[in-house]
Write a protein that holds these residues in place. Sequence first.
Motif, PDB file in Angstrom:
ATOM      1  N   LEU A 170       0.816  -1.212   0.000  1.00 27.43           N
ATOM      2  CA  LEU A 170       0.000   0.000   0.000  1.00 27.43           C
ATOM      3  C   LEU A 170       0.848   1.259   0.000  1.00 27.43           C
ATOM      4  N   GLY A 171       1.939   1.233   0.754  1.00 25.58           N
ATOM      5  CA  GLY A 171       2.798   2.398   0.855  1.00 25.58           C
ATOM      6  C   GLY A 171       4.035   2.067   1.658  1.00 25.58           C
ATOM      7  N   GLU A 172       5.059   2.898   1.508  1.00 24.45           N
ATOM      8  CA  GLU A 172       6.324   2.729   2.231  1.00 24.45           C
ATOM      9  C   GLU A 172       6.708   4.063   2.865  1.00 24.45           C
ATOM     10  N   ALA A 197      -1.633   5.589   8.266  1.00 25.96           N
ATOM     11  CA  ALA A 197      -1.875   4.516   7.296  1.00 25.96           C
ATOM     12  C   ALA A 197      -3.228   3.852   7.541  1.00 25.96           C
ATOM     13  N   LEU A 198      -3.585   3.677   8.807  1.00 25.45           N
ATOM     14  CA  LEU A 198      -4.880   3.074   9.128  1.00 25.45           C
ATOM     15  C   LEU A 198      -6.032   3.939   8.633  1.00 25.45           C
ATOM     16  N   GLN A 199      -5.858   5.250   8.686  1.00 28.71           N
ATOM     17  CA  GLN A 199      -6.884   6.149   8.172  1.00 28.71           C
ATOM     18  C   GLN A 199      -7.020   6.027   6.657  1.00 28.71           C
ATOM     19  N   ASP A 233      -8.139  -1.436   5.493  1.00 28.37           N
ATOM     20  CA  ASP A 233      -8.213  -2.870   5.197  1.00 28.37           C
ATOM     21  C   ASP A 233      -6.838  -3.528   5.101  1.00 28.37           C
ATOM     22  N   MET A 234      -5.786  -2.900   5.618  1.00 26.03           N
ATOM     23  CA  MET A 234      -4.450  -3.512   5.560  1.00 26.03           C
ATOM     24  C   MET A 234      -4.425  -4.804   6.363  1.00 26.03           C
ATOM     25  N   SER A 235      -3.546  -5.730   5.953  1.00 26.19           N
ATOM     26  CA  SER A 235      -3.415  -7.030   6.612  1.00 26.19           C
ATOM     27  C   SER A 235      -2.156  -7.140   7.462  1.00 26.19           C
ATOM     28  N   LYS A 278      -7.958  -2.280  17.576  1.00 23.89           N
ATOM     29  CA  LYS A 278      -7.724  -3.566  16.930  1.00 23.89           C
ATOM     30  C   LYS A 278      -7.403  -4.637  17.972  1.00 23.89           C
ATOM     31  N   LYS A 279      -7.685  -5.879  17.631  1.00 27.13           N
ATOM     32  CA  LYS A 279      -7.384  -7.015  18.492  1.00 27.13           C
ATOM     33  C   LYS A 279      -6.107  -7.702  18.014  1.00 27.13           C
ATOM     34  N   PRO A 280      -5.415  -8.418  18.924  1.00 23.57           N
ATOM     35  CA  PRO A 280      -4.185  -9.126  18.507  1.00 23.57           C
ATOM     36  C   PRO A 280      -4.456 -10.040  17.312  1.00 23.57           C
ATOM     37  N   GLY A 281      -3.625  -9.908  16.289  1.00 25.54           N
ATOM     38  CA  GLY A 281      -3.743 -10.755  15.107  1.00 25.54           C
ATOM     39  C   GLY A 281      -4.685 -10.225  14.051  1.00 25.54           C
ATOM     40  N   GLN A 282      -5.486  -9.218  14.370  1.00 29.99           N
ATOM     41  CA  GLN A 282      -6.408  -8.667  13.373  1.00 29.99           C
ATOM     42  C   GLN A 282      -5.627  -8.032  12.227  1.00 29.99           C
ATOM     43  N   ILE A 283      -4.590  -7.300  12.564  1.00 28.47           N
ATOM     44  CA  ILE A 283      -3.609  -6.817  11.589  1.00 28.47           C
ATOM     45  C   ILE A 283      -2.249  -7.264  12.107  1.00 28.47           C
ATOM     46  N   GLY A 284      -1.543  -8.054  11.339  1.00 30.56           N
ATOM     47  CA  GLY A 284      -0.259  -8.592  11.785  1.00 30.56           C
ATOM     48  C   GLY A 284       0.848  -7.547  11.725  1.00 30.56           C
TER      49      GLY A 284
END
Length: 356
Positions: A213-215, A232-234, A238-240, A262-268
């Motif tokens: 998505l971006g760097e 980035a979340l804004q 939908d990032m993974s 967010k919950k643990p593991g929802q976004i790694g």
Amino acid sequence: MGIAVPAAIAQDKPLDRTVSVKQYREMYGKEPVGKWVLRSGENLDWWKPRASKKYHLALVVPHVRDPYWVAVAYGAAQAAKELGVTMDLRPAGGYARLDQMTADIEDLIARRVDGMVVAAVDYSAVAVPIKKAWDAGIFTTSALIPTSYAEAPGVSVDDYETGVIQAQLAAQKLAPDAKIFMLNGPPGVEWSKNRAQGFKDTLAKLAPKMTILGERYHEMDRTIAQQLTEDALQTWPDMSLVFCTADFQCKGAISALKAAGKKPGQIGVTGVHMDAESIALLKEGWFAWGLSEGAALEGKYATYMLVHLLEGEKVPKQMLVPIQAYTPENIKNFEDSLVGIDLFPPEFKADSELVK
């Protein structure tokens, strides 16, 4: 800034090395050759040098805000104690502090130290004072971050390979169309660029449907990493995965994920180097995986290498420490043996005099 030393004092202190830089060059040439790639768990006690004199050494690092650099300092201090030499510590205060690192190296040259282990804030620019050190008869080695000065050997990790392994794990563990945000670390240093490039190159081959998505390149500050992740979340809710080149950024990214509910593991989150805090976050599920880069080993073996130079013993151009992937599933197999490899003990303090 480094403390100026009157010229008379510096000149009055004789160089007291078993072998001079000039003699070493005459024996082995101006540039060391060869690469040693260490296997996980390999015992290198046979390579420990014998210091025939109480050498005065120094460790020059970007900063000690990050447990990574404290672990490097711990490894260097343990080696110095084993060998019966002294070791000073000079942290520059950040990757943007080229001026301070240059001043520190030049100050150590003026003080006529016997040798330095240097982790450069800039690959090309720090080569200038490193060359001054060698021209002044002072040996240097590097820990993790070398410079473009070819004569100085060093100990590191294969930075490109860390990116390769992170991409391999992403291809195995994530959905084929996963979306990834990258925190690449400080600009101007080779390790961050190479780690990010290894990740991108390998991901393009193994998982071409995944999207980067971006760097972002940035100063190594947890608050900055948190802010960049919040932004980035804004932009990409939908990032993974948040890819990081070091675990220091991971902690800032995880703070952003927690703040966003967010919950643990929802976004790694994934990064390189694991300290005690990172291992706890791995167990909780915030880290998808993390890589070891043997920070304490780098400090230890770079100090060994420096004393070998002072004793007139040939060394390889580069030594690479092992890389190990830690996951929530396998961390219990490693965590009791990581002090002296990745970690430093809680009682260790990175003071200006590591070993007196």
